[in-house]
Design an enzyme around this catalytic site. Structure first.
Site, PDB file in Angstrom:
ATOM      1  N   GLY A  11      46.449  71.630  79.398  1.00 47.48           N
ATOM      2  CA  GLY A  11      45.473  72.313  80.248  1.00 47.48           C
ATOM      3  C   GLY A  11      44.935  71.350  81.289  1.00 47.48           C
ATOM      4  N   ARG A  14      43.241  71.749  85.779  1.00 48.16           N
ATOM      5  CA  ARG A  14      41.922  72.035  86.372  1.00 48.16           C
ATOM      6  C   ARG A  14      40.807  71.726  85.393  1.00 48.16           C
ATOM      7  NH1 ARG A  14      44.498  76.561  85.167  1.00 48.16           N
ATOM      8  NH2 ARG A  14      45.339  76.764  87.250  1.00 48.16           N
ATOM      9  N   ASP A  61      53.990  76.392  77.871  1.00 42.91           N
ATOM     10  CA  ASP A  61      53.028  77.194  77.115  1.00 42.91           C
ATOM     11  C   ASP A  61      52.862  76.492  75.774  1.00 42.91           C
ATOM     12  OD1 ASP A  61      51.703  78.997  75.519  1.00 42.91           O
ATOM     13  OD2 ASP A  61      53.081  80.677  75.863  1.00 42.91           O
ATOM     14  N   VAL A  62      51.663  75.951  75.513  1.00 48.59           N
ATOM     15  CA  VAL A  62      51.465  75.169  74.286  1.00 48.59           C
ATOM     16  C   VAL A  62      51.599  76.004  73.013  1.00 48.59           C
ATOM     17  CG1 VAL A  62      50.058  73.389  75.376  1.00 48.59           C
ATOM     18  CG2 VAL A  62      48.935  75.401  74.356  1.00 48.59           C
ATOM     19  N   SER A 140      33.943  72.710  70.904  1.00 51.38           N
ATOM     20  CA  SER A 140      32.885  73.275  71.738  1.00 51.38           C
ATOM     21  C   SER A 140      31.635  73.471  70.902  1.00 51.38           C
ATOM     22  CB  SER A 140      33.338  74.640  72.282  1.00 51.38           C
ATOM     23  OG  SER A 140      32.249  75.360  72.837  1.00 51.38           O
ATOM     24  N   TYR A 152      36.848  82.643  69.987  1.00 54.08           N
ATOM     25  CA  TYR A 152      36.707  81.290  70.531  1.00 54.08           C
ATOM     26  C   TYR A 152      35.949  80.379  69.561  1.00 54.08           C
ATOM     27  CZ  TYR A 152      35.640  77.797  74.219  1.00 54.08           C
ATOM     28  OH  TYR A 152      35.524  76.653  74.979  1.00 54.08           O
ATOM     29  N   ALA A 153      34.861  80.906  68.979  1.00 48.77           N
ATOM     30  CA  ALA A 153      34.068  80.126  68.021  1.00 48.77           C
ATOM     31  C   ALA A 153      34.904  79.761  66.799  1.00 48.77           C
ATOM     32  CB  ALA A 153      32.818  80.906  67.606  1.00 48.77           C
ATOM     33  N   ALA A 155      38.173  79.518  66.656  1.00 49.51           N
ATOM     34  CA  ALA A 155      39.204  78.555  67.057  1.00 49.51           C
ATOM     35  C   ALA A 155      38.611  77.154  67.219  1.00 49.51           C
ATOM     36  CB  ALA A 155      39.862  79.003  68.360  1.00 49.51           C
ATOM     37  N   LYS A 156      37.449  77.065  67.858  1.00 52.15           N
ATOM     38  CA  LYS A 156      36.842  75.753  68.108  1.00 52.15           C
ATOM     39  C   LYS A 156      36.331  75.118  66.817  1.00 52.15           C
ATOM     40  CE  LYS A 156      37.431  75.247  72.547  1.00 52.15           C
ATOM     41  NZ  LYS A 156      38.523  74.341  72.994  1.00 52.15           N
TER      42      LYS A 156
END
Length: 251
Positions: A11, A14, A61-62, A140, A152-153, A155-156
């Site tokens: 990633g 950017r 693509d990871v 995160s 997201y939570a 995964a992080k």
């Protein structure tokens, strides 16, 4: 002459990833900038090369096993064996649980967790052979839970458990694994979040800063500095840690 370390940053085209690429290059590493589309990596690669560094843009693509293996092989062939890996690639598919599609869940899990797993597994071979390695995973503050981010939570938070396990398994090979967990950082991603909730970005940043003890929002370079520390040779006795880069304490 000391051997130049080769770093891979996923990633990297950017935001936080690009800042990490620039920082590791200025630390003297050769940097492989990996992102979905190789063309988007060009600006960061050019910037590093203009500054006298060495960089390579790679499209991958990871979440795709064969793409990861090919990418790592290409980096090893063109730059040398990678012994620093920064798993930064991420996507947002925010929604409240009852509105979250299975695809929203899977795409976030695949990029963050499966991607970090595939990249780490592919690169650890080079690290263990070199008896040296640094793995830095981007977590995160959302790992503690955040409304609209069940995927997201999860995964992080998962990345933190993954990091700690890698530190236990790979430590005897001279490989450390640590995680950096940013709070509010000014990137295209947070700008997109502001747009999604219908708040102008400047206003969004100001309300975030009001909640942050150091009274400002974070910048990609703030995160890159923390990654640089974990990726350094001198940080060899620091492993399995989660460092919050959030302008204050995180409960």
């Amino acid at each position: 002459m000391t051997h130049t370390r080769v770093a891979i940053v996923t990633g990297g085209a950017r935001g936080i990833g690009a800042a990490v690429c620039r920082r590791l290059a200025s630390d003297g590493m050769a940097v492989a900038v990996i992102d979905l589309d190789a063309a988007t990596c060009k600006a960061v690669v050019d910037e590093i090369e203009t500054a006298g560094g060495t960089a390579l843009g790679v499209g991958a693509d990871v979440a795709d096993e064969s793409a990861v293996d090919q990418a790592v092989r290409r980096v090893a062939d063109e730059l040398g064996a990678p012994t620093v890996l920064v798993n930064n690639a991420g996507v947002l598919r925010d929604n409240l649980l009852f509105r979250m599609s299975t695809d929203d869940w899977d795409s976030v899990m695949n990029v963050h967790l499966r991607g970090a797993f595939l990249m780490s597994r592919a690169v650890q071979k080079h690290m263990t052979e070199a008896a040296y390695g640094r793995i830095v995973n981007l977590s995160s503050t959302s790992a503690a839970g955040n409304r609209g981010q069940a995927n997201y939570a999860a995964a992080k938070a998962g990345l933190q458990g993954f990091t700690k396990t890698l530190s236990i398994e790979l430590g005897k090979f001279g490989v450390t694994a640590n995680a950096v967990a940013p709070g509010f950082i000014e990137t295209e991603m947070t700008a997109a979040t502001a747009e999604r909730v219908g708040v102008p970005f400047e206003e969004f940043k100001a309300s975030a800063a009001a909640q942050i003890p150091v009274a400002r929002t974070g910048r990609p370079d703030d995160v890159a500095h923390a990654v640089s520390f974990f990726a350094s040779e001198e940080a060899g006795f620091v492993s399995g840690q989660v460092l919050y880069v959030a302008g204050g304490p995180v409960a």
